[in-house]
Motif scaffolding. Structure first.
Motif, PDB file in Angstrom:
ATOM      1  N   LEU A 144       1.025  -1.126  -0.308  1.00 23.60           N
ATOM      2  CA  LEU A 144       0.808  -0.346  -0.100  1.00 23.60           C
ATOM      3  C   LEU A 144       1.127   1.165  -0.116  1.00 23.60           C
ATOM      4  N   THR A 145       0.817   2.602  -0.695  1.00 23.06           N
ATOM      5  CA  THR A 145       1.581   3.834  -0.628  1.00 23.06           C
ATOM      6  C   THR A 145       0.390   4.986   0.610  1.00 23.06           C
ATOM      7  N   ASN A 146       1.468   5.248   0.911  1.00 24.10           N
ATOM      8  CA  ASN A 146       0.902   5.993   2.202  1.00 24.10           C
ATOM      9  C   ASN A 146       2.268   7.268   2.163  1.00 24.10           C
ATOM     10  N   PHE A 147       1.767   8.269   2.824  1.00 27.66           N
ATOM     11  CA  PHE A 147       2.801   9.050   2.883  1.00 27.66           C
ATOM     12  C   PHE A 147       3.024   9.589   4.396  1.00 27.66           C
ATOM     13  N   VAL A 148       4.414   9.396   4.780  1.00 29.33           N
ATOM     14  CA  VAL A 148       4.979  10.113   5.671  1.00 29.33           C
ATOM     15  C   VAL A 148       4.777  11.864   5.810  1.00 29.33           C
ATOM     16  N   MET A 149       3.862  12.015   7.052  1.00 30.99           N
ATOM     17  CA  MET A 149       4.074  13.886   6.741  1.00 30.99           C
ATOM     18  C   MET A 149       3.925  14.570   8.407  1.00 30.99           C
ATOM     19  N   GLU A 150       4.685  15.164   8.513  1.00 30.72           N
ATOM     20  CA  GLU A 150       5.231  15.649  10.030  1.00 30.72           C
ATOM     21  C   GLU A 150       4.742  17.271  10.083  1.00 30.72           C
ATOM     22  N   LYS A 151       4.018  17.842  10.902  1.00 28.51           N
ATOM     23  CA  LYS A 151       4.369  19.356  11.946  1.00 28.51           C
ATOM     24  C   LYS A 151       5.034  19.631  13.056  1.00 28.51           C
ATOM     25  N   SER A 152       5.512  21.066  12.915  1.00 28.42           N
ATOM     26  CA  SER A 152       6.150  21.525  13.773  1.00 28.42           C
ATOM     27  C   SER A 152       5.566  22.854  14.461  1.00 28.42           C
ATOM     28  N   LEU A 153       5.222  22.299  16.158  1.00 29.40           N
ATOM     29  CA  LEU A 153       4.678  23.317  17.058  1.00 29.40           C
ATOM     30  C   LEU A 153       5.061  24.093  17.712  1.00 29.40           C
ATOM     31  N   LYS A 154       6.412  24.459  17.205  1.00 32.61           N
ATOM     32  CA  LYS A 154       7.247  25.836  18.409  1.00 32.61           C
ATOM     33  C   LYS A 154       6.892  26.352  18.066  1.00 32.61           C
ATOM     34  N   GLY A 155       6.152  27.498  17.137  1.00 33.96           N
ATOM     35  CA  GLY A 155       5.491  28.417  17.137  1.00 33.96           C
ATOM     36  C   GLY A 155       4.691  28.367  17.806  1.00 33.96           C
ATOM     37  N   TYR A 156       3.374  27.225  18.052  1.00 29.26           N
ATOM     38  CA  TYR A 156       2.516  27.630  19.032  1.00 29.26           C
ATOM     39  C   TYR A 156       3.894  27.413  20.382  1.00 29.26           C
ATOM     40  N   LEU A 157       4.700  26.369  20.880  1.00 25.06           N
ATOM     41  CA  LEU A 157       4.568  26.376  22.295  1.00 25.06           C
ATOM     42  C   LEU A 157       5.895  27.337  22.661  1.00 25.06           C
ATOM     43  N   SER A 158       6.055  28.475  22.014  1.00 27.90           N
ATOM     44  CA  SER A 158       7.256  29.979  22.215  1.00 27.90           C
ATOM     45  C   SER A 158       6.119  30.983  22.649  1.00 27.90           C
ATOM     46  N   ALA A 159       4.736  30.614  21.637  1.00 24.36           N
ATOM     47  CA  ALA A 159       3.921  31.948  21.883  1.00 24.36           C
ATOM     48  C   ALA A 159       3.757  32.110  23.437  1.00 24.36           C
ATOM     49  N   ASP A 160       3.374  32.680  23.478  1.00 24.44           N
ATOM     50  CA  ASP A 160       1.974  33.515  24.901  1.00 24.44           C
ATOM     51  C   ASP A 160       1.179  32.962  24.925  1.00 24.44           C
ATOM     52  N   LEU A 161       0.583  32.115  22.998  1.00 25.21           N
ATOM     53  CA  LEU A 161      -1.167  31.629  23.511  1.00 25.21           C
ATOM     54  C   LEU A 161      -1.587  30.899  23.925  1.00 25.21           C
ATOM     55  N   GLN A 162      -0.644  30.203  25.316  1.00 25.52           N
ATOM     56  CA  GLN A 162      -1.172  29.514  25.795  1.00 25.52           C
ATOM     57  C   GLN A 162      -2.637  29.224  25.352  1.00 25.52           C
ATOM     58  N   ASN A 163      -3.774  29.942  25.868  1.00 29.02           N
ATOM     59  CA  ASN A 163      -5.082  29.742  25.411  1.00 29.02           C
ATOM     60  C   ASN A 163      -5.819  28.694  24.620  1.00 29.02           C
ATOM     61  N   TYR A 164      -5.209  28.921  23.243  1.00 30.04           N
ATOM     62  CA  TYR A 164      -5.479  27.964  22.003  1.00 30.04           C
ATOM     63  C   TYR A 164      -5.448  26.285  22.916  1.00 30.04           C
ATOM     64  N   GLN A 165      -4.356  25.375  23.744  1.00 27.42           N
ATOM     65  CA  GLN A 165      -4.567  24.739  24.364  1.00 27.42           C
ATOM     66  C   GLN A 165      -5.184  24.638  25.737  1.00 27.42           C
ATOM     67  N   SER A 166      -5.037  25.074  25.972  1.00 28.11           N
ATOM     68  CA  SER A 166      -5.510  25.422  27.473  1.00 28.11           C
ATOM     69  C   SER A 166      -7.383  25.639  27.473  1.00 28.11           C
ATOM     70  N   GLY A 167      -7.823  26.056  26.253  1.00 29.49           N
ATOM     71  CA  GLY A 167      -9.170  26.374  26.056  1.00 29.49           C
ATOM     72  C   GLY A 167     -10.169  25.748  25.505  1.00 29.49           C
ATOM     73  N   TYR A 168      -9.810  24.065  25.232  1.00 26.52           N
ATOM     74  CA  TYR A 168     -10.322  23.108  24.389  1.00 26.52           C
ATOM     75  C   TYR A 168     -11.399  22.648  25.476  1.00 26.52           C
ATOM     76  N   LYS A 169     -12.391  22.404  25.045  1.00 29.34           N
ATOM     77  CA  LYS A 169     -13.639  22.156  25.726  1.00 29.34           C
ATOM     78  C   LYS A 169     -14.344  20.596  25.531  1.00 29.34           C
ATOM     79  N   SER A 170     -14.604  20.028  25.814  1.00 30.39           N
ATOM     80  CA  SER A 170     -15.319  18.270  25.025  1.00 30.39           C
ATOM     81  C   SER A 170     -16.580  18.783  24.428  1.00 30.39           C
TER      82      SER A 170
END
Length: 412
Positions: A144-170
């Motif tokens: 089967l053909t598939n594709f290895v892909m990746e995404k860096s999250l460093k920009g989010y981790l270094s930012a002040d925008l912490q409510n992106y991760q803490s604001g997730y609700k069910s």
């Protein structure tokens, strides 16, 4: 729809969802033998309960029915990611991915990586994943053909925008932890001769920083293009500042609102072209097609003599489009001239109506088509975003969501 963590009693339904999705959705990109190897007749070919409990497994549930699930491993690997065959393009994948990325940020992961099928490649590309490699994998005697892909999250981790991760609700919605006010998102572009565009950059950066604006601003000799977010006062101040330049005094903008800042940083970039077409001599400030107001768009595209073209990239079209529109299957906008030459070379006198997200690509595409001898070229003024804002849902001919280039991913 709610997004929740896996529970032991979900195992059988997840096993069936996996089997049915592979057999009835992935079959469009793989052979019958391949999908049978991938999803065997025995639904319990693996221990689903153990596999789901060993990972962060998120389940999408709609009216008591499981309509999707996705798994995140502690090292940042996204394993299973499947949506019910009857809920494709209904926002299930978007909500599941939101949960995955929020958890990854909470864990402090710098990179997400995944091996995706041909079917899912566009979905992950639209979420900022880049291709690492294409590969062939063995699965119960089949390749089967598939594709290895990746995404860096460093920009989010270094930012002040912490409510992106803490604001997730069910309930799968993101809510701001720091303010009850909506974030204003302004989108605008304007073609004009900005000979000093390089010198404009420092002043714009300083102004935006002072008003705590985040987003992307592109500057080129041919004009300005931006999606910027911030407070009401900040956005108004920036627009006033830009329009004080006589070359930008007629700059028009569109607005939308969200509860979480959709950008982590401010980027003001210099470009040779605002939107790369790769053809010299195309100047939308001098000649473009006929603008069509959103209120008149339905009548135009309902005319059987009109060829309606979606000028966006293929992964954007996956989210939604106008009924009957042609998808040129562009990976990049600069492929548009090749599409015109190869597919429309014998249709010089066809009435053409084009659309894109905010209008900028259509300005350049219409200028190009006029240069190629097309006589009647129309384009949607303000793009899809203006159409969705002004045309009542009951009258809308739009199907699906509209991809946007920020952390909201798509708007409806």
């Amino acid at each position: 729809m709610i997004i929740r963590l896996f529970q032991k009693q979900d195992s059988d339904r997840i096993a069936k969802l996996f089997h049915d999705t592979v057999r009835e959705v992935n079959i469009r990109d793989y052979s019958l033998a391949q999908v049978r190897a991938w999803a065997p007749d025995d639904l319990n070919f693996c221990d689903w309960e153990a596999e789901c409990l060993d990972t962060f497994t998120y389940v999408a549930e709609e009216k008591g029915e499981i309509v999707g699930f996705a798994q995140l491993e502690a090292n940042g690997h996204i394993d299973c990611f499947f949506c019910h065959k009857s809920y494709q393009r209904c926002g299930v994948g978007t909500r599941l991915y939101r949960a995955i990325e929020a958890k990854a940020l909470e864990l402090g992961l710098e990179i997400l990586f995944v091996e995706v099928s041909i079917t899912a490649r566009a979905f992950f590309k639209s979420r900022g994943f880049s291709l690492v490699k294409e590969q062939q994998v063995s699965c119960r005697g089949e390749k089967l053909t598939n594709f290895v892909m990746e995404k860096s999250l460093k920009g989010y981790l270094s930012a002040d925008l912490q409510n992106y991760q803490s604001g997730y609700k069910s309930d799968s919605k993101l809510v701001s932890q720091s303010t009850s006010q909506s974030v204003v998102v302004a989108t605008f572009y304007h073609f004009a001769s900005l000979e000093n565009y390089q010198e404009m950059r420092p002043a714009i950066i300083e102004f935006c920083d002072r008003h705590q604006l985040k987003g992307v601003i592109l500057l080129a000799q041919e004009g300005i293009n931006s999606t910027i977010a911030g407070t009401r006062n900040g956005i108004d101040a920036l627009l006033h500042y830009l329009r004080n330049d006589p070359r930008l005094q007629n700059l028009e903008h569109k607005e939308s609102y969200c509860e979480v800042m959709p950008y982590a940083t401010l980027k003001v970039k210099l470009r040779q072209e605002l939107i790369k077409l790769g053809v010299s001599g195309i100047d939308p400030s001098k000649e473009v097609g006929i603008y069509v107001e959103p209120k008149d768009w339905n009548d135009l595209i309902s005319d059987p003599e009109v060829l309606v073209i979606d000028t966006r990239n293929v992964y954007e079209v996956e989210f939604g489009t106008f009924k009957g529109a042609v998808n040129p299957n562009l990976d990049f906008f600069h492929e548009f001239p090749d599409y015109v030459q190869n597919q429309l070379g014998d249709r010089q006198h066809t009435k053409v109506a084009m659309f894109c997200t905010g209008g900028i690509r259509c300005e350049k595409a219409s200028a190009y088509m006029l240069s190629q001898g097309f006589k009647e070229v129309y384009h949607l003024k303000g793009g899809i975003l203006k159409y969705l804002a002004e045309v009542p849902p009951a009258e809308s001919l739009w199907h699906g969501e509209c991809f946007v280039f920020d952390d909201r991913i798509a708007v409806i």
